[in-house]
Design a protein around this motif. Structure first.
Motif, PDB file in Angstrom:
ATOM      1  N   ARG A  73       0.784  -1.036  -0.080  1.00 18.92           N
ATOM      2  CA  ARG A  73       0.016  -0.113   0.034  1.00 18.92           C
ATOM      3  C   ARG A  73       0.746   1.177  -0.060  1.00 18.92           C
ATOM      4  NH1 ARG A  73      -5.616  -1.381   2.316  1.00 18.92           N
ATOM      5  NH2 ARG A  73      -6.082   0.254   0.996  1.00 18.92           N
ATOM      6  N   VAL A  74       2.009   1.330  -0.511  1.00 16.54           N
ATOM      7  CA  VAL A  74       2.927   2.208  -0.407  1.00 16.54           C
ATOM      8  C   VAL A  74       3.677   2.542  -1.732  1.00 16.54           C
ATOM      9  CG1 VAL A  74       3.450   2.309   1.909  1.00 16.54           C
ATOM     10  CG2 VAL A  74       4.991   1.322   0.634  1.00 16.54           C
ATOM     11  N   ILE A 128      11.405   7.922  -8.251  1.00 15.40           N
ATOM     12  CA  ILE A 128      10.486   6.961  -7.642  1.00 15.40           C
ATOM     13  C   ILE A 128      11.276   5.643  -7.727  1.00 15.40           C
ATOM     14  CG2 ILE A 128       8.138   5.729  -8.328  1.00 15.40           C
ATOM     15  CD1 ILE A 128       7.253   8.324  -8.333  1.00 15.40           C
ATOM     16  N   ILE A 129      10.946   4.692  -6.708  1.00 13.00           N
ATOM     17  CA  ILE A 129      11.843   3.274  -6.572  1.00 13.00           C
ATOM     18  C   ILE A 129      10.756   2.242  -6.867  1.00 13.00           C
ATOM     19  CG2 ILE A 129      13.074   1.734  -5.153  1.00 13.00           C
ATOM     20  CD1 ILE A 129      14.543   4.633  -5.704  1.00 13.00           C
ATOM     21  N   PRO A 130      11.145   1.394  -7.856  1.00 17.02           N
ATOM     22  CA  PRO A 130      10.291   0.418  -8.125  1.00 17.02           C
ATOM     23  C   PRO A 130      10.140  -0.594  -7.210  1.00 17.02           C
ATOM     24  CG  PRO A 130      11.645   0.687 -10.002  1.00 17.02           C
ATOM     25  CD  PRO A 130      12.128   1.707  -8.757  1.00 17.02           C
ATOM     26  N   LYS A 131       9.173  -1.268  -6.728  1.00 16.14           N
ATOM     27  CA  LYS A 131       8.859  -1.893  -5.659  1.00 16.14           C
ATOM     28  C   LYS A 131       9.885  -3.443  -5.835  1.00 16.14           C
ATOM     29  CE  LYS A 131       4.140  -1.626  -3.735  1.00 16.14           C
ATOM     30  NZ  LYS A 131       4.201  -0.337  -3.534  1.00 16.14           N
ATOM     31  N   SER A 132      10.077  -3.631  -7.026  1.00 19.39           N
ATOM     32  CA  SER A 132      10.933  -4.791  -7.423  1.00 19.39           C
ATOM     33  C   SER A 132      12.593  -4.675  -6.840  1.00 19.39           C
ATOM     34  CB  SER A 132      10.889  -5.005  -8.787  1.00 19.39           C
ATOM     35  OG  SER A 132      11.655  -3.865  -9.486  1.00 19.39           O
ATOM     36  N   VAL A 133      12.864  -3.428  -6.496  1.00 17.93           N
ATOM     37  CA  VAL A 133      13.955  -3.116  -5.948  1.00 17.93           C
ATOM     38  C   VAL A 133      14.101  -2.731  -4.602  1.00 17.93           C
ATOM     39  CG1 VAL A 133      15.248  -2.666  -8.313  1.00 17.93           C
ATOM     40  CG2 VAL A 133      14.439  -0.779  -6.999  1.00 17.93           C
ATOM     41  N   TYR A 134      13.110  -2.598  -4.054  1.00 14.36           N
ATOM     42  CA  TYR A 134      12.910  -2.103  -2.387  1.00 14.36           C
ATOM     43  C   TYR A 134      14.159  -3.029  -1.409  1.00 14.36           C
ATOM     44  CZ  TYR A 134       8.593   0.595  -2.673  1.00 14.36           C
ATOM     45  OH  TYR A 134       7.515   1.525  -3.007  1.00 14.36           O
ATOM     46  N   THR A 185       1.315   6.635   1.247  1.00 13.76           N
ATOM     47  CA  THR A 185       0.418   5.394   1.571  1.00 13.76           C
ATOM     48  C   THR A 185      -0.981   5.646   1.050  1.00 13.76           C
ATOM     49  OG1 THR A 185       1.369   5.337   3.742  1.00 13.76           O
ATOM     50  CG2 THR A 185      -0.656   3.969   3.488  1.00 13.76           C
ATOM     51  N   PHE A 186      -1.283   4.540   0.229  1.00 16.96           N
ATOM     52  CA  PHE A 186      -2.676   4.408  -0.534  1.00 16.96           C
ATOM     53  C   PHE A 186      -3.847   3.905   0.328  1.00 16.96           C
ATOM     54  CE2 PHE A 186       0.718   3.633  -3.496  1.00 16.96           C
ATOM     55  CZ  PHE A 186       0.247   4.731  -4.370  1.00 16.96           C
ATOM     56  N   MET A 187      -4.807   4.555   0.418  1.00 14.90           N
ATOM     57  CA  MET A 187      -6.078   4.417   1.495  1.00 14.90           C
ATOM     58  C   MET A 187      -7.108   4.021   0.780  1.00 14.90           C
ATOM     59  SD  MET A 187      -5.476   5.503   4.714  1.00 14.90           S
ATOM     60  CE  MET A 187      -4.354   5.930   5.858  1.00 14.90           C
ATOM     61  N   GLY A 188      -7.933   2.987   1.337  1.00 18.17           N
ATOM     62  CA  GLY A 188      -8.925   2.831   0.554  1.00 18.17           C
ATOM     63  C   GLY A 188     -10.349   3.418   1.000  1.00 18.17           C
ATOM     64  N   GLY A 189     -11.480   3.373   0.769  1.00 21.09           N
ATOM     65  CA  GLY A 189     -12.611   4.078   1.117  1.00 21.09           C
ATOM     66  C   GLY A 189     -13.207   4.856   0.015  1.00 21.09           C
TER      67      GLY A 189
END
Length: 64
Positions: free
Chosen positions: A29-30, A38-44, A59-63
């Motif tokens: 969710r981030v 911007i950092i790709p999740k694949s290299v975190y 952070t992404f929130m639903g709702g």
């Protein structure tokens, strides 16, 4: 280091994955920007943080 515009002290060199998990972020969710990129999740897990870094975490929130 700066985290979302505020000073933050790193106690040790950490990967971006470890840092986010230790600070309660859910990786699914981030989005992260490190030093203006911007950092790709694949290299975190390979991205190591330093005390001089500037990190922005969104952070992404639903709702509705």
């Amino acid at each position: 280091m700066k985290l979302n515009g505020k000073d933050f002290t790193l106690n040790a060199s950490l990967s971006l994955t470890a840092f986010l998990e230790e600070n309660g972020y859910k990786l699914t969710r981030v989005a992260a920007e490190l030093n203006g990129e911007i950092i790709p999740k694949s290299v975190y897990s390979e991205t190591m943080l330093k005390d001089t870094d500037v990190l922005e975490v969104v952070t992404f929130m639903g709702g509705g």
